[in-house]
Design a protein around this motif. Structure first.
Motif, PDB file in Angstrom:
ATOM      1  N   ILE A   1     -49.672   3.007  20.318  1.00 26.13           N
ATOM      2  CA  ILE A   1     -48.917   2.338  21.382  1.00 26.13           C
ATOM      3  C   ILE A   1     -47.536   1.932  20.880  1.00 26.13           C
ATOM      4  CG2 ILE A   1     -49.683  -0.062  21.003  1.00 26.13           C
ATOM      5  CD1 ILE A   1     -49.501   1.577  24.421  1.00 26.13           C
ATOM      6  N   SER A   2     -47.423   1.576  19.573  1.00 30.20           N
ATOM      7  CA  SER A   2     -46.099   1.176  19.099  1.00 30.20           C
ATOM      8  C   SER A   2     -45.188   2.399  18.989  1.00 30.20           C
ATOM      9  CB  SER A   2     -46.205   0.451  17.746  1.00 30.20           C
ATOM     10  OG  SER A   2     -46.848   1.283  16.814  1.00 30.20           O
ATOM     11  N   ASN A   3     -45.758   3.565  18.662  1.00 31.17           N
ATOM     12  CA  ASN A   3     -44.964   4.798  18.681  1.00 31.17           C
ATOM     13  C   ASN A   3     -44.410   5.051  20.083  1.00 31.17           C
ATOM     14  OD1 ASN A   3     -44.885   5.672  16.092  1.00 31.17           O
ATOM     15  ND2 ASN A   3     -46.781   6.878  16.245  1.00 31.17           N
ATOM     16  N   ILE A   4     -45.263   4.843  21.091  1.00 32.47           N
ATOM     17  CA  ILE A   4     -44.828   5.080  22.466  1.00 32.47           C
ATOM     18  C   ILE A   4     -43.767   4.061  22.867  1.00 32.47           C
ATOM     19  CG2 ILE A   4     -45.568   4.968  24.877  1.00 32.47           C
ATOM     20  CD1 ILE A   4     -48.245   6.110  23.960  1.00 32.47           C
ATOM     21  N   LEU A   5     -44.058   2.794  22.558  1.00 30.75           N
ATOM     22  CA  LEU A   5     -43.163   1.733  23.031  1.00 30.75           C
ATOM     23  C   LEU A   5     -41.824   1.760  22.329  1.00 30.75           C
ATOM     24  CD1 LEU A   5     -45.494  -1.372  23.457  1.00 30.75           C
ATOM     25  CD2 LEU A   5     -44.357  -0.028  25.233  1.00 30.75           C
ATOM     26  N   PHE A   6     -41.862   1.948  20.990  1.00 32.65           N
ATOM     27  CA  PHE A   6     -40.619   1.773  20.249  1.00 32.65           C
ATOM     28  C   PHE A   6     -39.878   3.085  20.003  1.00 32.65           C
ATOM     29  CE2 PHE A   6     -43.395  -1.801  18.679  1.00 32.65           C
ATOM     30  CZ  PHE A   6     -42.837  -2.735  19.550  1.00 32.65           C
TER      31      PHE A   6
ATOM     32  N   LEU B   1     -58.590  -0.369  16.378  1.00 36.13           N
ATOM     33  CA  LEU B   1     -57.490  -1.223  16.821  1.00 36.13           C
ATOM     34  C   LEU B   1     -56.199  -0.901  16.089  1.00 36.13           C
ATOM     35  CD1 LEU B   1     -59.105  -4.721  17.371  1.00 36.13           C
ATOM     36  CD2 LEU B   1     -57.966  -3.273  19.054  1.00 36.13           C
ATOM     37  N   VAL B   2     -56.340  -0.593  14.773  1.00 34.34           N
ATOM     38  CA  VAL B   2     -55.156  -0.223  13.994  1.00 34.34           C
ATOM     39  C   VAL B   2     -54.568   1.079  14.526  1.00 34.34           C
ATOM     40  CG1 VAL B   2     -54.351   0.426  11.690  1.00 34.34           C
ATOM     41  CG2 VAL B   2     -56.044  -1.415  11.975  1.00 34.34           C
TER      42      VAL B   2
ATOM     43  N   PHE C   1     -54.547  -3.708  28.873  1.00 34.92           N
ATOM     44  CA  PHE C   1     -55.928  -3.272  29.016  1.00 34.92           C
ATOM     45  C   PHE C   1     -56.005  -1.775  29.339  1.00 34.92           C
ATOM     46  CE2 PHE C   1     -59.807  -2.823  31.618  1.00 34.92           C
ATOM     47  CZ  PHE C   1     -60.742  -3.214  30.661  1.00 34.92           C
ATOM     48  N   VAL C   2     -55.175  -1.393  30.288  1.00 36.65           N
ATOM     49  CA  VAL C   2     -55.182  -0.001  30.741  1.00 36.65           C
ATOM     50  C   VAL C   2     -54.795   0.944  29.608  1.00 36.65           C
ATOM     51  CG1 VAL C   2     -53.678   1.524  32.060  1.00 36.65           C
ATOM     52  CG2 VAL C   2     -54.930  -0.272  33.231  1.00 36.65           C
ATOM     53  N   SER C   3     -53.795   0.534  28.820  1.00 43.01           N
ATOM     54  CA  SER C   3     -53.358   1.418  27.739  1.00 43.01           C
ATOM     55  C   SER C   3     -54.464   1.553  26.693  1.00 43.01           C
ATOM     56  CB  SER C   3     -52.074   0.893  27.105  1.00 43.01           C
ATOM     57  OG  SER C   3     -52.328  -0.335  26.457  1.00 43.01           O
ATOM     58  N   PHE C   4     -55.191   0.461  26.484  1.00 41.83           N
ATOM     59  CA  PHE C   4     -56.283   0.520  25.495  1.00 41.83           C
ATOM     60  C   PHE C   4     -57.365   1.484  25.976  1.00 41.83           C
ATOM     61  CE2 PHE C   4     -60.176  -1.102  23.489  1.00 41.83           C
ATOM     62  CZ  PHE C   4     -59.782  -0.991  22.154  1.00 41.83           C
ATOM     63  N   ILE C   5     -57.707   1.378  27.260  1.00 44.40           N
ATOM     64  CA  ILE C   5     -58.712   2.276  27.818  1.00 44.40           C
ATOM     65  C   ILE C   5     -58.255   3.730  27.672  1.00 44.40           C
ATOM     66  CG2 ILE C   5     -59.882   2.985  29.942  1.00 44.40           C
ATOM     67  CD1 ILE C   5     -60.956   0.412  29.031  1.00 44.40           C
ATOM     68  N   SER C   6     -56.959   3.970  27.953  1.00 39.70           N
ATOM     69  CA  SER C   6     -56.445   5.337  27.822  1.00 39.70           C
ATOM     70  C   SER C   6     -56.655   5.829  26.397  1.00 39.70           C
ATOM     71  CB  SER C   6     -54.944   5.386  28.133  1.00 39.70           C
ATOM     72  OG  SER C   6     -54.685   4.802  29.367  1.00 39.70           O
ATOM     73  N   PHE C   7     -56.383   4.968  25.427  1.00 42.16           N
ATOM     74  CA  PHE C   7     -56.514   5.384  24.038  1.00 42.16           C
ATOM     75  C   PHE C   7     -57.966   5.706  23.704  1.00 42.16           C
ATOM     76  CE2 PHE C   7     -56.971   4.493  19.485  1.00 42.16           C
ATOM     77  CZ  PHE C   7     -56.050   5.403  19.001  1.00 42.16           C
TER      78      PHE C   7
ATOM     79  N   GLY D   1     -40.829   6.129  21.904  1.00 41.14           N
ATOM     80  CA  GLY D   1     -41.030   7.086  23.000  1.00 41.14           C
ATOM     81  C   GLY D   1     -41.825   8.302  22.553  1.00 41.14           C
ATOM     82  N   ASP D   2     -42.609   8.130  21.474  1.00 40.54           N
ATOM     83  CA  ASP D   2     -43.346   9.270  20.934  1.00 40.54           C
ATOM     84  C   ASP D   2     -44.793   9.216  21.417  1.00 40.54           C
ATOM     85  OD1 ASP D   2     -44.595  11.190  19.520  1.00 40.54           O
ATOM     86  OD2 ASP D   2     -44.219  10.312  17.529  1.00 40.54           O
ATOM     87  N   PHE D   3     -45.162  10.138  22.275  1.00 35.28           N
ATOM     88  CA  PHE D   3     -46.495  10.135  22.881  1.00 35.28           C
ATOM     89  C   PHE D   3     -47.504  10.932  22.070  1.00 35.28           C
ATOM     90  CE2 PHE D   3     -44.004   8.716  26.398  1.00 35.28           C
ATOM     91  CZ  PHE D   3     -44.850   7.946  27.170  1.00 35.28           C
ATOM     92  N   GLY D   4     -47.091  11.438  20.925  1.00 37.78           N
ATOM     93  CA  GLY D   4     -48.008  12.251  20.140  1.00 37.78           C
ATOM     94  C   GLY D   4     -47.695  13.735  20.325  1.00 37.78           C
ATOM     95  N   HIS D   5     -48.588  14.565  19.791  1.00 41.39           N
ATOM     96  CA  HIS D   5     -48.307  15.989  19.715  1.00 41.39           C
ATOM     97  C   HIS D   5     -49.324  16.764  20.532  1.00 41.39           C
ATOM     98  CE1 HIS D   5     -46.091  19.132  17.622  1.00 41.39           C
ATOM     99  NE2 HIS D   5     -47.214  19.830  17.671  1.00 41.39           N
TER     100      HIS D   5
END
Lengths: 345, 328
Positions: free
Chosen positions: B75-80, B68-69, B18-24, B82-86
């Protein structure tokens, strides 16, 4: 106020002479204990009866030197004989010194009123008992554990080996009080001070705890100072009784003398205020008129005179009565002791 | 105990999702998106993107997909991976920006927290056991001063004292000449000579409050009957105080130790800015100021995760220390 300096007789375990404890409060000085003398012999049960604020618990804490920091130990002598031939003057020892700490838990055990809160919530029953045993007996953990199990068995707690792992919040009030008794008796003390141990319990549990204390007393032979406000409990357990009123002992004597030949009007009034089996039918129980006086302005003379049916103006309200002695080790602090008209109890 | 921990750990999972979704969602909230910002950046350099180009890029980066996509991609970039974006502001991957500052942040914050506890617990216990004594009053004054003086002001004062009286060079964590030097004994000494100011500043602020909490808790506990029972067993004052009421009075500390985790990470932002510390706090402040979405969003995500995990750690510790919770 002469302090008794005569040596204690050989059977004597504890003797208080003219003990005074005052509390200094913002509103003034409270003389909570105002010249109390009593004694307990080895193996004897002394019941101390009194209303709230009569100073019975404070006196007990003076024996244990557990008074709060604003208490002033204003005089008197408390002597204790932990073993034959050895005498300790508790009142002259430093409050938290090694000698007092050896007595506490080691030679004098104490049970408190509130079993719900008197045990540590974060230690198991076993840990609390073992700590006391290890402290005074200087034994290892295994021996202390065995002793804890034995004690829990003695106070008739079911499954002692499991019980030592339990925490107080998992036990009922009666079970906690049993655990408390086991803790107080963990080092075979010569004296057990029980400060209203059954007041917070329901009547059935109270009766069980009293039975337990009586059987333990018969078995282990320790003396008990049993503090209560309940005359019925005293009749059940005590050999001798001391009645306290406003920081003084009003009357002491054997249970029979106190119940059948009370010499102090206060004792009489208390006895008349409780129902008895076989009593002549009455419409209402008698009550004691008035209230326990405000501790900041204790009455002059005999502290009981404003509520006393027999008070003599000019005498009772000015002079503090001396102790009158009667046969059979009974004594009363009343100007009229022995002269009271006969009255149905 | 095991059942309790498992239950608490399992409950943490939906909370984290839930928290990660809110962050997004927060990342997506500012008007415009990455492409808008990129176009603005180019415009700044005198180049232009046509509408068609922007649309093509949106297509390419999947910014037209349902939220959602997009969330799943993020989140899958982060989880699998470790890529948090740019980070737009730093033009670098968010993860490398954060990780390179994380070590120092944790070091400073852990150190100051340990100091806070070392000061607060004994002082609080002393103030309670010797209530209304001279030292109790002294600690009370110290406590209110420590609570009242803002950390950044204390930092400035200490820097000024260090500079004028001790002739130290202050600010940052290393003198300039050691910045890129390899780790030597001298460099460690240099680090320590800089480290004390932030540690003192952070510890006094925290300790001042905790002393009051500890004192109040202790006063509550010391009046309870079980303490008298402990005295009646013949235990000495020290054995009684540290063995019984302190155990119970520490509960509020233990139940909030988990919150230290996110606090460690965000650090004391203003103090860190004043002292020019290379920690994560100033980075967060900068990211918020510049609307650097992925950096700020990652911060929010990491802080939230730390909060959830920290609370879990607290609960487990509390259950370990207090049987009433363990068996409830």
């Amino acid at each position: 106020m002469s302090v008794n300096t005569t040596p204690m007789p050989p059977e004597r375990l504890l003797q208080l002479d003219d003990v005074h404890v005052h509390f200094s409060m913002r509103e003034g000085l409270v003389r909570a204990v105002n010249g109390v003398s009593y004694h307990v012999d080895r193996g004897e049960v002394l019941g101390i009866v009194g209303e709230s604020g009569s100073g019975k618990s404070v006196t007990a804490r003076a024996i244990m030197r557990l008074l709060s920091k604003n208490a002033i130990e204003a005089g008197g002598r408390i002597r204790f004989r932990p073993e034959p031939g050895k005498e300790v003057e508790i009142s002259s020892l430093p409050r938290d010194g090694r000698q007092v700490r050896e007595l506490r838990g080691g030679h004098i055990g104490m049970i408190f009123q509130e079993p719900m809160t008197a045990l540590s919530p974060v230690h198991s029953i076993g840990t609390q008992i073992m700590r006391t045993v290890m402290l005074h007996r200087r034994v290892g953990k295994e021996a202390a554990r065995a002793r804890a199990i034995e004690l829990l068995e003695r106070v008739q707690l079911p499954k002692p080996t499991e019980m030592i792992e339990r925490y107080p919040h998992q036990l009922s009030g009666g079970m906690r009080q049993r655990a408390m008794i086991a803790l107080a008796l963990s080092c075979d003390p010569a004296l057990l001070i029980a400060d209203e141990p059954t007041t917070a319990l329901d009547v059935t549990t109270e009766a069980q705890i009293l039975e337990l204390l009586k059987s333990l007393q018969a078995e282990m032979g320790m003396a008990i100072v049993f503090i209560t406000h309940n005359f019925g409990v005293v009749a059940d357990i005590a050999d001798r009784v001391a009645v306290m009123y406003l920081g003084r002992i009003a009357e002491t004597g054997s249970v029979d003398d106190i119940f059948y030949q009370p010499k102090h009007p206060y004792t009489r009034a208390l006895l008349q205020s409780i129902p008895r089996l076989g009593q002549a039918p009455v419409r209402r129980l008698k009550t004691i008129p008035g209230m326990v006086p405000d501790p900041f302005n204790a009455p002059a003379g005999c502290a009981f005179h404003p509520r006393c049916a027999y008070a003599v103006p000019g005498r009772c309200d000015t002079l503090v009565p001396e102790v009158s002695l009667f046969p059979g080790d009974q004594s009363a602090r009343c100007h009229l002791a022995g002269e009271l008209p006969e009255e149905a109890l | 105990m095991v059942g309790y921990i498992t239950k608490r750990a399992l409950w943490a999972i939906p909370t984290l999702v839930f928290v990660s979704f809110i962050s997004f969602v927060i990342i997506q909230l500012p008007p415009g998106d990455y492409i808008t910002a990129y176009a603005a950046q180019l415009r700044h350099g005198g180049e232009y993107l046509t509408e068609a180009q922007e649309a093509a890029m949106r297509q390419q980066y999947g910014l037209n997909d349902p939220i959602l996509v997009q969330y799943w991609r993020w989140i899958s970039n982060i989880l699998f991976r470790g890529d948090f974006g740019h980070s737009l502001e730093w033009n670098a991957p968010v993860s490398s920006l954060i990780w390179e500052r994380l070590g120092l942040t944790l070091a400073i914050s852990t150190l100051s927290m340990v100091f806070t506890w070392i000061i607060a617990i004994p002082v609080g216990v002393y103030a309670a056991t010797r209530q209304y004594s001279l030292f109790d009053y002294l600690f009370t004054v110290f406590g209110f001063l420590g609570k009242g003086i803002p950390d950044f002001l204390l930092a400035l004062i200490l820097m000024w004292l260090g500079f004028t009286w001790l002739n130290m060079d202050v600010g940052g964590l290393l003198s300039p000449r050691y910045e890129s030097a390899p780790w030597t004994f001298d460099k460690v000494l240099n680090l320590l000579s800089h480290l004390w100011i932030p540690v003192v500043v952070l510890a006094t602020g925290g300790a001042a409050g905790l002393i009051r909490v500890m004192r109040a808790n202790m006063l509550d506990e010391m009046g309870k009957p079980y303490v008298e029972t402990a005295y009646a067993q013949g235990l000495s004052e020290r054995q009684v105080v540290w063995g019984y009421p302190v155990r119970v009075a520490l509960n509020p500390f233990i139940s909030t130790v988990g919150w230290a985790l996110p606090a460690l990470f965000s650090g004391d932002v203003i103090t860190a800015v004043v002292l020019n510390l290379p920690t994560t706090g100033p980075l967060l402040l900068q990211a918020l100021k510049m609307q650097d979405m992925y950096l700020a969003g990652s911060f929010i995500l990491i802080l939230s995760v730390f909060t959830v995990v920290g609370t879990l750690v607290s609960d487990v510790l509390l259950a370990w220390s207090d049987p009433r919770i363990r068996y409830a």
